[in-house]
Design an enzyme around this catalytic site. Structure first.
Site, PDB file in Angstrom:
ATOM      1  N   HIS A 118      -3.596  -2.917 -12.598  1.00 12.17           N
ATOM      2  CA  HIS A 118      -4.208  -4.142 -11.819  1.00 12.17           C
ATOM      3  C   HIS A 118      -4.641  -5.137 -12.821  1.00 12.17           C
ATOM      4  O   HIS A 118      -5.220  -4.930 -14.018  1.00 12.17           O
ATOM      5  CB  HIS A 118      -5.304  -3.885 -11.012  1.00 12.17           C
ATOM      6  CG  HIS A 118      -5.776  -4.928 -10.173  1.00 12.17           C
ATOM      7  ND1 HIS A 118      -4.786  -5.290  -9.162  1.00 12.17           N
ATOM      8  CD2 HIS A 118      -6.873  -5.625 -10.289  1.00 12.17           C
ATOM      9  CE1 HIS A 118      -5.924  -6.197  -8.383  1.00 12.17           C
ATOM     10  NE2 HIS A 118      -6.852  -6.456  -9.192  1.00 12.17           N
ATOM     11  N   LEU A 126       0.862  -1.113  -0.013  1.00  8.48           N
ATOM     12  CA  LEU A 126       0.064   0.041   0.121  1.00  8.48           C
ATOM     13  C   LEU A 126       0.941   1.405  -0.061  1.00  8.48           C
ATOM     14  O   LEU A 126       1.751   1.417   0.601  1.00  8.48           O
ATOM     15  CB  LEU A 126      -0.926  -0.118   1.431  1.00  8.48           C
ATOM     16  CG  LEU A 126      -1.992   0.890   1.232  1.00  8.48           C
ATOM     17  CD1 LEU A 126      -3.184   0.461   0.033  1.00  8.48           C
ATOM     18  CD2 LEU A 126      -2.693   0.895   2.535  1.00  8.48           C
TER      19      LEU A 126
HETATM   20  C1  GAR Z   1       1.082  -7.360 -13.400  1.00  7.62           C
HETATM   21  O1  GAR Z   1       0.408  -8.431 -13.783  1.00  7.62           O
HETATM   22  C2  GAR Z   1       0.587  -6.487 -12.707  1.00  7.62           C
HETATM   23  O2  GAR Z   1      -0.670  -6.016 -13.333  1.00  7.62           O
HETATM   24  C3  GAR Z   1       0.203  -7.214 -11.247  1.00  7.62           C
HETATM   25  O3  GAR Z   1       1.349  -7.900 -10.937  1.00  7.62           O
HETATM   26  C4  GAR Z   1       2.116  -8.374 -12.244  1.00  7.62           C
HETATM   27  C5  GAR Z   1       3.570  -7.943 -12.059  1.00  7.62           C
HETATM   28  O4  GAR Z   1       4.266  -8.398 -13.220  1.00  7.62           O
HETATM   29  N1  GAR Z   1      -0.125  -6.207 -10.073  1.00  7.62           N
HETATM   30  C6  GAR Z   1      -0.992  -6.521  -9.151  1.00  7.62           C
HETATM   31  O5  GAR Z   1      -1.607  -7.645  -9.323  1.00  7.62           O
HETATM   32  C7  GAR Z   1      -1.153  -5.385  -8.500  1.00  7.62           C
HETATM   33  N2  GAR Z   1      -2.280  -5.725  -7.551  1.00  7.62           N
HETATM   34  P1  GAR Z   1       5.541  -7.569 -13.625  1.00  7.62           P
HETATM   35  O6  GAR Z   1       6.459  -7.656 -12.429  1.00  7.62           O
HETATM   36  O7  GAR Z   1       6.078  -8.959 -14.664  1.00  7.62           O
HETATM   37  O8  GAR Z   1       5.415  -6.689 -14.273  1.00  7.62           O
END
Ligand code: GAR
Length: 195
Positions: free
Chosen positions: A108, A91
């Site tokens: 998200h 957060l």
């Molecule tokens: C992504 O899919 C993003 O949307 C998600 O984490 C992943 C990170 O991937 N975010 C959340 O779930 C936030 N609540 P990355 O580190 O390969 O960019």
């Protein structure tokens, strides 16, 4: 000539979005640059990606992200204008919201307000989408406030979920949407916001 606009990316994991955003702006007109990538998991691959991209990266423990002042001081020192959360799972503290009012954006991997909130991140989201037999999912890019996955929505994109899709299949579709849209939405958001 208008001054360069500096972005900091905050992440917690793999960093595919951080890489895509950085490459997008490295190939742009130079008005917007990714100045630094900050992360809260010591062994996160995002740090390696930052090194490969030639971008400054810095580890802060989760406790310092939660408290906020050390991170805000660092971002101010580097004259950062906007903060992008790309797979950042903590957060955002009030001190950071105050330092960057309306200038922090998050992605998200679902169609908020569905499948958002504390604990809803990464594969947990896709598992829930499949468990609830949703016929579609997508991405939401939104301005950050003091709650998980709330704040004004800037953009959503939708993908189909087939009855036979596994959570990994959904993750793959979401990944493609994120890669396609996130950097473009960030650029439009920043440029439209400036006088
Ligand atoms: C992504 O899919 C993003 O949307 C998600 O984490 C992943 C990170 O991937 N975010 C959340 O779930 C936030 N609540 P990355 O580190 O390969 O960019």
């Amino acid at each position: 000539m208008s001054p360069t606009i500096r972005i900091a990316i905050l992440g917690s994991g793999n960093g595919t979005n951080a890489q895509r955003i950085t490459e997008y702006f490295q190939q742009g007109d130079g008005r917007i640059v990714v100045d630094c990538i900050l992360y809260n998991k010591k062994d996160a691959y995002i740090a390696q990606r930052a090194a490969n991209l030639g971008v400054t990266s810095r580890y802060f423990p989760s406790s310092q992200f939660r408290e906020g002042t050390a991170v805000v001081d660092y971002l101010r020192e580097r004259k950062v204008d906007y903060v992008v959360l790309a797979g950042f799972l903590l957060l955002v503290p009030q001190v950071m919201l105050d330092a960057f009012p309306g200038r922090i954006v998050n992605i998200h991997p679902a169609l908020l307000p569905k499948y958002g909130g504390k604990g809803m991140y990464g594969s947990h989201v896709h598992e829930a989408v499949v468990a609830h037999h949703e016929t579609e999912s997508g991405i939401t890019i939104h301005v950050v406030d003091n709650r998980y996955d709330c704040g004004t929505t800037l953009f959503q994109a939708v993908c189909k979920v087939e009855p036979t899709d596994t959570p990994d299949d959904v993750a793959q579709k979401i990944h493609l949407l994120e890669q396609e849209h996130f950097p473009v939405v960030i650029e439009k958001w920043i440029k439209n916001e400036r006088p």
